[in-house]
Every structure is written in C-alpha cells, then in structure tokens.
Design a protein around this motif. Structure first.
Motif, PDB file in Angstrom:
ATOM      1  N   ALA A 111      -0.122 -10.071  -9.804  1.00 47.99           N
ATOM      2  CA  ALA A 111       1.153 -10.993  -9.440  1.00 47.99           C
ATOM      3  C   ALA A 111       2.405 -10.120  -9.630  1.00 47.99           C
ATOM      4  O   ALA A 111       3.060 -10.019  -8.570  1.00 47.99           O
ATOM      5  CB  ALA A 111       1.136 -12.040 -10.350  1.00 47.99           C
ATOM      6  N   LEU A 112       2.390  -9.419 -10.604  1.00 45.39           N
ATOM      7  CA  LEU A 112       3.649  -8.432 -10.816  1.00 45.39           C
ATOM      8  C   LEU A 112       3.789  -7.539  -9.526  1.00 45.39           C
ATOM      9  O   LEU A 112       4.751  -7.179  -8.959  1.00 45.39           O
ATOM     10  CB  LEU A 112       3.756  -7.746 -12.128  1.00 45.39           C
ATOM     11  CG  LEU A 112       4.579  -6.703 -12.537  1.00 45.39           C
ATOM     12  CD1 LEU A 112       6.049  -7.391 -12.202  1.00 45.39           C
ATOM     13  CD2 LEU A 112       4.334  -5.992 -13.554  1.00 45.39           C
ATOM     14  N   ASN A 113       2.537  -6.884  -9.297  1.00 40.19           N
ATOM     15  CA  ASN A 113       2.494  -5.780  -8.136  1.00 40.19           C
ATOM     16  C   ASN A 113       2.852  -6.358  -6.889  1.00 40.19           C
ATOM     17  O   ASN A 113       3.858  -5.915  -6.216  1.00 40.19           O
ATOM     18  CB  ASN A 113       0.987  -5.132  -8.075  1.00 40.19           C
ATOM     19  CG  ASN A 113       0.887  -4.255  -9.332  1.00 40.19           C
ATOM     20  OD1 ASN A 113       1.675  -3.705  -9.660  1.00 40.19           O
ATOM     21  ND2 ASN A 113      -0.454  -4.286  -9.581  1.00 40.19           N
ATOM     22  N   ALA A 114       2.390  -7.530  -6.523  1.00 37.97           N
ATOM     23  CA  ALA A 114       2.828  -8.124  -5.228  1.00 37.97           C
ATOM     24  C   ALA A 114       4.508  -8.762  -5.272  1.00 37.97           C
ATOM     25  O   ALA A 114       4.797  -8.467  -4.498  1.00 37.97           O
ATOM     26  CB  ALA A 114       1.886  -9.476  -5.162  1.00 37.97           C
ATOM     27  N   LEU A 115       4.725  -8.949  -6.596  1.00 41.82           N
ATOM     28  CA  LEU A 115       6.248  -9.563  -6.299  1.00 41.82           C
ATOM     29  C   LEU A 115       6.997  -8.106  -6.583  1.00 41.82           C
ATOM     30  O   LEU A 115       8.366  -8.370  -5.746  1.00 41.82           O
ATOM     31  CB  LEU A 115       6.581 -10.463  -7.698  1.00 41.82           C
ATOM     32  CG  LEU A 115       5.874 -11.705  -7.639  1.00 41.82           C
ATOM     33  CD1 LEU A 115       6.095 -12.365  -8.848  1.00 41.82           C
ATOM     34  CD2 LEU A 115       6.049 -12.744  -6.549  1.00 41.82           C
ATOM     35  N   VAL A 116       6.819  -7.120  -6.913  1.00 38.57           N
ATOM     36  CA  VAL A 116       7.507  -5.919  -7.010  1.00 38.57           C
ATOM     37  C   VAL A 116       7.560  -5.524  -5.505  1.00 38.57           C
ATOM     38  O   VAL A 116       8.591  -5.171  -4.983  1.00 38.57           O
ATOM     39  CB  VAL A 116       7.106  -4.978  -7.945  1.00 38.57           C
ATOM     40  CG1 VAL A 116       7.642  -3.636  -7.724  1.00 38.57           C
ATOM     41  CG2 VAL A 116       7.406  -5.096  -9.427  1.00 38.57           C
ATOM     42  N   PHE A 117       6.562  -5.555  -4.923  1.00 40.93           N
ATOM     43  CA  PHE A 117       6.362  -5.043  -3.362  1.00 40.93           C
ATOM     44  C   PHE A 117       7.260  -6.074  -2.616  1.00 40.93           C
ATOM     45  O   PHE A 117       8.076  -5.761  -1.736  1.00 40.93           O
ATOM     46  CB  PHE A 117       4.993  -5.228  -2.567  1.00 40.93           C
ATOM     47  CG  PHE A 117       5.005  -4.941  -1.441  1.00 40.93           C
ATOM     48  CD1 PHE A 117       4.848  -3.560  -0.917  1.00 40.93           C
ATOM     49  CD2 PHE A 117       4.946  -5.884  -0.323  1.00 40.93           C
ATOM     50  CE1 PHE A 117       4.727  -3.492   0.503  1.00 40.93           C
ATOM     51  CE2 PHE A 117       4.624  -5.633   0.895  1.00 40.93           C
ATOM     52  CZ  PHE A 117       4.629  -4.292   1.204  1.00 40.93           C
ATOM     53  N   LEU A 118       7.196  -7.374  -2.802  1.00 39.96           N
ATOM     54  CA  LEU A 118       8.146  -8.330  -2.126  1.00 39.96           C
ATOM     55  C   LEU A 118       9.456  -8.053  -2.260  1.00 39.96           C
ATOM     56  O   LEU A 118      10.208  -7.720  -1.126  1.00 39.96           O
ATOM     57  CB  LEU A 118       7.507  -9.795  -2.510  1.00 39.96           C
ATOM     58  CG  LEU A 118       8.545 -10.745  -2.170  1.00 39.96           C
ATOM     59  CD1 LEU A 118       8.278 -11.099  -0.692  1.00 39.96           C
ATOM     60  CD2 LEU A 118       8.343 -12.062  -2.854  1.00 39.96           C
ATOM     61  N   PHE A 119      10.225  -7.819  -3.474  1.00 41.68           N
ATOM     62  CA  PHE A 119      11.236  -7.766  -3.491  1.00 41.68           C
ATOM     63  C   PHE A 119      11.865  -6.299  -3.403  1.00 41.68           C
ATOM     64  O   PHE A 119      12.866  -6.058  -2.653  1.00 41.68           O
ATOM     65  CB  PHE A 119      11.772  -8.154  -5.177  1.00 41.68           C
ATOM     66  CG  PHE A 119      11.767  -9.492  -5.296  1.00 41.68           C
ATOM     67  CD1 PHE A 119      12.954 -10.168  -4.987  1.00 41.68           C
ATOM     68  CD2 PHE A 119      10.644 -10.193  -5.813  1.00 41.68           C
ATOM     69  CE1 PHE A 119      12.777 -11.704  -5.194  1.00 41.68           C
ATOM     70  CE2 PHE A 119      10.932 -11.639  -6.064  1.00 41.68           C
ATOM     71  CZ  PHE A 119      11.884 -12.214  -5.479  1.00 41.68           C
ATOM     72  N   ARG A 120      11.324  -5.086  -3.831  1.00 37.24           N
ATOM     73  CA  ARG A 120      11.725  -3.835  -3.615  1.00 37.24           C
ATOM     74  C   ARG A 120      11.407  -3.454  -1.942  1.00 37.24           C
ATOM     75  O   ARG A 120      12.268  -3.233  -1.502  1.00 37.24           O
ATOM     76  CB  ARG A 120      10.845  -2.822  -4.552  1.00 37.24           C
ATOM     77  CG  ARG A 120      11.537  -2.901  -5.993  1.00 37.24           C
ATOM     78  CD  ARG A 120      10.943  -1.686  -6.680  1.00 37.24           C
ATOM     79  NE  ARG A 120      11.359  -1.564  -8.031  1.00 37.24           N
ATOM     80  CZ  ARG A 120      10.827  -0.932  -9.095  1.00 37.24           C
ATOM     81  NH1 ARG A 120       9.845  -0.393  -8.654  1.00 37.24           N
ATOM     82  NH2 ARG A 120      11.153  -1.199 -10.238  1.00 37.24           N
TER      83      ARG A 120
END
Length: 152
Positions: A111-120
């Motif tokens: 989930a963290l990896n997906a959200l980091v990709f989404l935001f960054r």
C-alpha cells in the motif's frame, strides 16, 4: 465480491471473481487478465492513473494493484475529487491498515509503495516523513506430532 463459474457442457472451467468497481469491464478482459482499453482523454481519475502507468511500461499486475490501493485510499478519506488528495493522509491510512484491518506488514508495504507512486510520480506531490505504526508480524507456532493435541 461475487463469484461466477463458467461452464461448458456441465464442466466448470474457471472461477472468476468480479468486483463492483470493475463491472464496466467486459467479461473477456476480466477472465483473461488482459488490460482493458482506456481512453487517454477520459476524465476519470483512475483511468488517467492507468494511462500514466501504461505510458511508463509497468506490468499490468502492478497497474491493477496500484489502482486498487489508490481506490481504497480515496474511499477511506472520503475524497470527492482529485484536488483533495493530500499526502499527509497517508500515515492515517497505513495506521488504519495495521491497527484496524490487522493487515500483514507486506500488505502495508505494498500500500505504501502504491501511494508513494501515486503522490510522487503521478501527482507530483512531496510526501512528508511518515511515522506510521507497523503491522504486527504474526507467526503461527509449528507443532510436532508428539506435542499436537489429539484430533477429535
């Protein structure tokens, strides 16, 4: 989630799980795990995210995973538009996964990896330092036949 079982001459071939959020995708695309066509001009947030992921040449499985986590994050925070997306809410979502949903640490990392990709990458937002509670690593104690209780 509902389950469909396809049958040919009375023999079930494959169980296909369908979700409410991808019911607009035809059955052939769902069953064969083929990326559905997405218009690059679509106003839908998830379609724009899919187009961005595909333009980067990422795997279809990664696309499905990242879109699913983005959808869960948006629903958790009750966002109404993509202008409301705030990277400061990532920590609260990850804590919710660990504490309330009792997810595994690997699920939390995905989930963290997906959200980091989404935001960054997709939104171009910086992510603040995260001090979220890590999911508890649960181990099931192995028992030998000598110490295992008798089966009833």
């Amino acid at each position: 989630m509902t389950k469909n079982v396809r049958e040919i001459k009375g023999c079930p071939l494959k169980e296909v799980k369908t979700h409410k959020f991808n019911s607009h995708i035809s059955g052939a695309h769902r069953a064969m795990d083929v990326p559905p066509p997405v218009s690059s001009q679509s106003p839908r947030f998830i379609d724009r995210l899919r187009t961005f992921i595909r333009a980067r040449g990422m795997a279809y499985r990664t696309e499905k995973t990242y879109c699913a986590w983005a959808r869960r994050f948006i629903r958790f925070n009750h966002y109404q538009s993509d202008d409301q997306l705030d990277a400061h809410h990532i920590q609260g979502f990850l804590n919710y996964l660990a504490v309330d949903q009792h997810c595994s640490i690997n699920t939390q990392k995905t989930a963290l990896n997906a959200l980091v990709f989404l935001f960054r990458a997709f939104l171009g937002q910086d992510i603040p330092d995260l001090n979220c509670q890590k999911a508890v690593l649960r181990r099931i104690a192995a028992t030998s036949h000598a110490t295992a209780p008798p089966a009833t």
